[in-house]
Design an enzyme around this catalytic site. Structure first.
Site, PDB file in Angstrom:
ATOM      1  N   ARG A   1       0.832  -1.216   0.000  1.00 37.39           N
ATOM      2  CA  ARG A   1       0.000   0.000   0.000  1.00 37.39           C
ATOM      3  C   ARG A   1       0.862   1.260   0.000  1.00 37.39           C
ATOM      4  NH1 ARG A   1      -4.682  -0.723   4.337  1.00 37.39           N
ATOM      5  NH2 ARG A   1      -5.422   1.139   3.250  1.00 37.39           N
TER       6      ARG A   1
ATOM      7  N   SER B   1      -8.023  11.964   2.727  1.00 38.65           N
ATOM      8  CA  SER B   1      -7.596  10.858   3.586  1.00 38.65           C
ATOM      9  C   SER B   1      -7.473  11.299   5.039  1.00 38.65           C
ATOM     10  CB  SER B   1      -6.258  10.295   3.106  1.00 38.65           C
ATOM     11  OG  SER B   1      -5.712   9.452   4.102  1.00 38.65           O
TER      12      SER B   1
ATOM     13  N   ASP C   1     -15.310   2.923   3.571  1.00 37.90           N
ATOM     14  CA  ASP C   1     -15.062   1.504   3.853  1.00 37.90           C
ATOM     15  C   ASP C   1     -16.291   0.631   3.595  1.00 37.90           C
ATOM     16  OD1 ASP C   1     -12.470   2.057   4.635  1.00 37.90           O
ATOM     17  OD2 ASP C   1     -12.996   2.311   6.750  1.00 37.90           O
TER      18      ASP C   1
ATOM     19  N   ARG D   1     -10.074  -2.760  -3.911  1.00 33.78           N
ATOM     20  CA  ARG D   1     -11.465  -3.162  -3.649  1.00 33.78           C
ATOM     21  C   ARG D   1     -12.363  -3.018  -4.872  1.00 33.78           C
ATOM     22  NH1 ARG D   1     -12.067  -1.117   2.626  1.00 33.78           N
ATOM     23  NH2 ARG D   1     -11.062  -2.978   3.493  1.00 33.78           N
TER      24      ARG D   1
ATOM     25  N   ARG E   1     -12.865  -6.829   4.750  1.00 31.39           N
ATOM     26  CA  ARG E   1     -14.194  -6.371   4.317  1.00 31.39           C
ATOM     27  C   ARG E   1     -14.672  -7.110   3.059  1.00 31.39           C
ATOM     28  NH1 ARG E   1     -14.738  -2.592   8.172  1.00 31.39           N
ATOM     29  NH2 ARG E   1     -13.035  -1.104   8.447  1.00 31.39           N
TER      30      ARG E   1
HETATM   31  C1  S3P Z   1      -9.391   5.628   8.545  1.00 33.01           C
HETATM   32  C2  S3P Z   1      -9.436   6.353   7.392  1.00 33.01           C
HETATM   33  C3  S3P Z   1      -9.831   5.783   6.092  1.00 33.01           C
HETATM   34  C4  S3P Z   1     -10.473   4.418   6.227  1.00 33.01           C
HETATM   35  C5  S3P Z   1      -9.763   3.550   7.214  1.00 33.01           C
HETATM   36  C6  S3P Z   1      -9.751   4.202   8.581  1.00 33.01           C
HETATM   37  C7  S3P Z   1      -8.987   6.304   9.787  1.00 33.01           C
HETATM   38  O1  S3P Z   1      -8.678   5.665   5.283  1.00 33.01           O
HETATM   39  O2  S3P Z   1     -10.518   3.766   4.979  1.00 33.01           O
HETATM   40  O3  S3P Z   1     -10.376   2.279   7.309  1.00 33.01           O
HETATM   41  O4  S3P Z   1      -9.202   5.750  10.884  1.00 33.01           O
HETATM   42  O5  S3P Z   1      -8.446   7.414   9.704  1.00 33.01           O
HETATM   43  P1  S3P Z   1      -8.143   6.885   4.371  1.00 33.01           P
HETATM   44  O6  S3P Z   1      -7.769   7.967   5.288  1.00 33.01           O
HETATM   45  O7  S3P Z   1      -6.955   6.338   3.659  1.00 33.01           O
HETATM   46  O8  S3P Z   1      -9.273   7.207   3.460  1.00 33.01           O
END
Ligand code: S3P
Length: 468
Positions: free
Chosen positions: A148, A193, A346, A377, A420
Site C-alpha cells: 500500500r 484521507s 469503507d 477493492r 471487508r
Molecule cells: C481511517 C481512514 C480511512 C479508512 C480507514 C480508517 C482512519 O482511510 O478507509 O479504514 O481511521 O483514519 P483513508 O484515510 O486512507 O481514506
C-alpha cells in the site's frame, strides 16, 4: 539493509498480541442461504477511535482508560506499538484498557521493528507520531500492507524534517528518523484521507509552532475531536472555498481521558446489509456511532428504499450514537453521489452486495481510493460479484452494478487479505440461491473477530469450507 523480524503469534492473549506478518493458515468460509435474521447485536468498538485512544493515551501524561476498545488484530497491533514506544498498555480485569502515557515528545526509541500486520490506519498514524521524535523507528506489515502507498505520509513528514528510508520508494518496510528540531508545515491534502490528515496532526503535536492541515474534502474527524478532548490546542474552521482548515499548536501537554468507544458503523454495515437483503429479517444493531463523517451508508440505504429506523439516539463521549433497526425489503438502485464517498469509504464492498439485489442499476463514482485499501477493492468487488453471477461494469474510479431480484451465488471469492471483502461476500451468500465461499476468512479478525458468531446468532449459516 532492513529485514523482516521473526515474530510470535499470541492472538488468544489480546494483552500481549504481536502481529505476525508471515501469514498463518487461511480459513476458507462458506455462507449458505438463511431464513430471516432476527435479534439484536452490538458491533465491536470503532476501529478508528480505538487506534486513536491508545495513541493519544500514550502521548498524555498519566493514565487514560478505554472502555469498549476493539480487540481486533489491527488495534492490538497499535497496543503493541505503543508499548514498543515505552507506554504501559494493559487490559484491566473488567475488559477495559489502561494506557499510561509518557507525554508529548516523551516516547522512547523502539528496540525492534514495529510490525503493523494488516493495519493501514495504525501504521500511518504511528509513523506520524514517531516522525517528530528524534529517534529511528522501523515499520513493516503483512503482504497487503507492504503493497500500500505510504508516500502520502512520507511526503508531509519529510517537509517537517523527517528522514525516511523506504525499501522501495513509497512502500514499507521503512525507517523514519525524526529531526532534533522538526518544523511546522501548512499542508493541503492531495487526497481525501483521514489517515494522512491524522498523521500530520499527530506529528504536529511535537513540533514547535502551528501545524496546519487544509482538507478540501472533509473526512472522518475523530483525530480532531479526540485531540480537543485531550486538551490539545486545536481549532478548525471552514474556509471561503468550503475547505476545512485545522490548526494545531504543538508542544502543549495532553491530559489523560476516560474514553468509551462507540460501536463501529463500518462493522455494523455487515449485519445491516444482511438484514436488508434476507427476506423477513428484523435486526437491531445497537450502539452504533452516527458521526456524520461516517454515516453515509445508512443515508444511502434509506435513499434506496431500505426499511431502517434509528432508535434510542443519545450522546456518548461527545459522539452521537443510535440503535439501527433494519427490516428486510426491496431496494431500488441509485447513483451514489461521489461527494458522499469519504463518509462511507469503507462501506462500498458491503453496499455492493445490497446493490446486487436492488431493482435496476447502482453506480458508485469517485471511488478511486478503493484501489489502495487492504486490497484493490474495485477489482475485488467486481471479481467477486462476477463469480456469483451478477452483472457489473468496472471503471478506473467507478463500479456499476446491475441488480436483480435473485442472485445465483455458487462462486468462490478471493479475499486478498481483505477483511471487508471476506465479510461482504459471506453476507452475499446469506441471500443467494447457491452458497458463496471465500478463500480466506482469517483477516476478519483484524476488525471484527466476533463476526461469525454474531451473524450465526442472528440466524446466518456460516461454516468452514474445504476447498479441496
Ligand atoms: C481511517 C481512514 C480511512 C479508512 C480507514 C480508517 C482512519 O482511510 O478507509 O479504514 O481511521 O483514519 P483513508 O484515510 O486512507 O481514506
Amino acid at each position: 539493509m532492513l529485514s523482516l523480524p521473526a515474530l510470535v503469534q499470541t492472538c488468544d492473549d489480546p494483552e500481549h498480541y504481536q502481529p505476525m506478518s508471515k501469514h498463518s493458515r487461511a480459513i476458507p468460509l462458506r455462507a449458505r442461504r438463511s431464513g430471516p435474521l432476527t435479534g439484536a447485536v452490538r458491533p465491536p468498538g470503532d476501529k478508528s477511535i480505538s487506534h486513536r485512544s491508545l495513541m493519544l493515551g500514550a502521548l498524555a501524561i498519566g493514565e487514560t482508560t478505554v472502555e469498549g476498545l476493539l480487540e481486533g488484530e489491527d488495534v492490538l497491533a497499535t497496543a503493541a506499538a505503543m508499548r514498543a514506544f515505552g507506554a504501559t498498555v494493559t487490559r484491566t480485569g473488567d475488559g477495559a484498557w489502561s494506557v499510561k502515557g509518557l507525554g508529548v515528545g516523551g516516547l522512547l526509541e523502539p528496540e525492534g521493528i514495529i510490525d503493523y500486520g494488516n493495519a493501514g490506519t495504525g501504521v500511518r498514524l504511528a509513523m506520524g507520531i514517531a516522525g517528530s521524535h528524534a529517534f529511528a523507528a522501523t515499520f513493516t506489515g503483512d503482504a497487503s500492507l507492504v503493497g500500500r502507498p505510504m508516500g502520502r505520509v512520507f511526503d508531509p513528514l519529510r517537509r517537517m524534517g523527517v528522514q525516511v528510508l523506504a525499501r522501495s520508494g513509497d512502500r514499507l518496510p521503512a525507517t523514519l528518523r525524526g529531526p532534533d528540531m522538526p518544523v511546522p508545515i501548512e499542508y493541503r491534502l492531495p487526497v481525501a484521507s483521514a489517515q494522512v490528515k491524522s498523521a500530520v496532526l499527530l506529528a504536529g503535536l511535537n513540533v514547535p509552532g502551528t501545524t496546519t492541515v487544509i482538507e478540501p474534502v472533509p473526512t472522518r474527524d475523530h483525530t480532531e475531536r479526540m485531540l480537543y478532548a485531550f486538551g490539545a490546542a486545536i481549532e478548525t474552521e471552514t474556509g471561503a472555498d468550503g475547505a476545512r482548515v485545522i490548526r494545531l499548536e504543538g508542544r502543549t501537554d495532553l491530559k489523560p481521558q476516560k474514553i468509551v468507544v462507540p460501536g463501529d458503523p463500518s462493522s455494523a454495515a455487515f449485519p445491516i446489509i444482511a438484514a436488508v437483503i434476507v427476506e423477513g429479517s428484523d435486526v437491531t444493531v445497537a450502539n452504533v456511532l452516527m458521526n456524520p463523517t461516517r454515516f453515509g451508508l445508512v443515508e444511502t440505504l434509506i435513499e434506496m428504499g431500505a426499511d431502517i429506523a434509528i432508535e434510542n439516539r443519545r450522546k456518548v463521549g461527545g459522539e452521537d450514537i443510535g440503535d439501527v433497526r433494519v427490516k428486510g425489503g426491496r431496494l431500488k438502485g441509485m447513483a451514489v453521489p461521489a461527494e458522499r464517498a469519504p463518509s462511507m469509504i469503507d462501506e462500498y464492498p458491503a453496499l455492493a452486495i445490497a446493490a446486487a439485489f436492488a431493482e435496476g442499476d447502482t453506480r458508485f463514482d469517485g471511488i478511486g481510493e478503493l484501489r489502495v485499501k487492504e486490497s484493490d477493492r474495485i477489482a475485488s468487488v467486481v471479481a467477486g460479484l462476477t463469480a456469483n453471477g451478477i452483472a457489473v461494469e468496472e471503471g478506473p474510479e467507478s463500479i456499476v452494478i446491475h441488480g436483480a431480484s435473485r442472485v445465483a451465488g455458487g462462486g468462490t471469492v478471493t479475499t486478498h487479505l481483505d477483511h471487508r471483502i471476506a465479510m461482504s461476500f459471506l453476507v452475499l451468500g446469506m441471500a443467494s440461491d447457491e452458497p458463496v465461499t471465500v478463500d480466506d476468512g482469517a483477516p476478519i479478525a483484524t476488525s471484527f473477530p466476533e463476526f461469525r458468531a454474531m451473524m450465526t446468532g442472528l440466524g446466518a449459516d456460516i461454516a468452514e469450507a474445504d476447498l479441496g
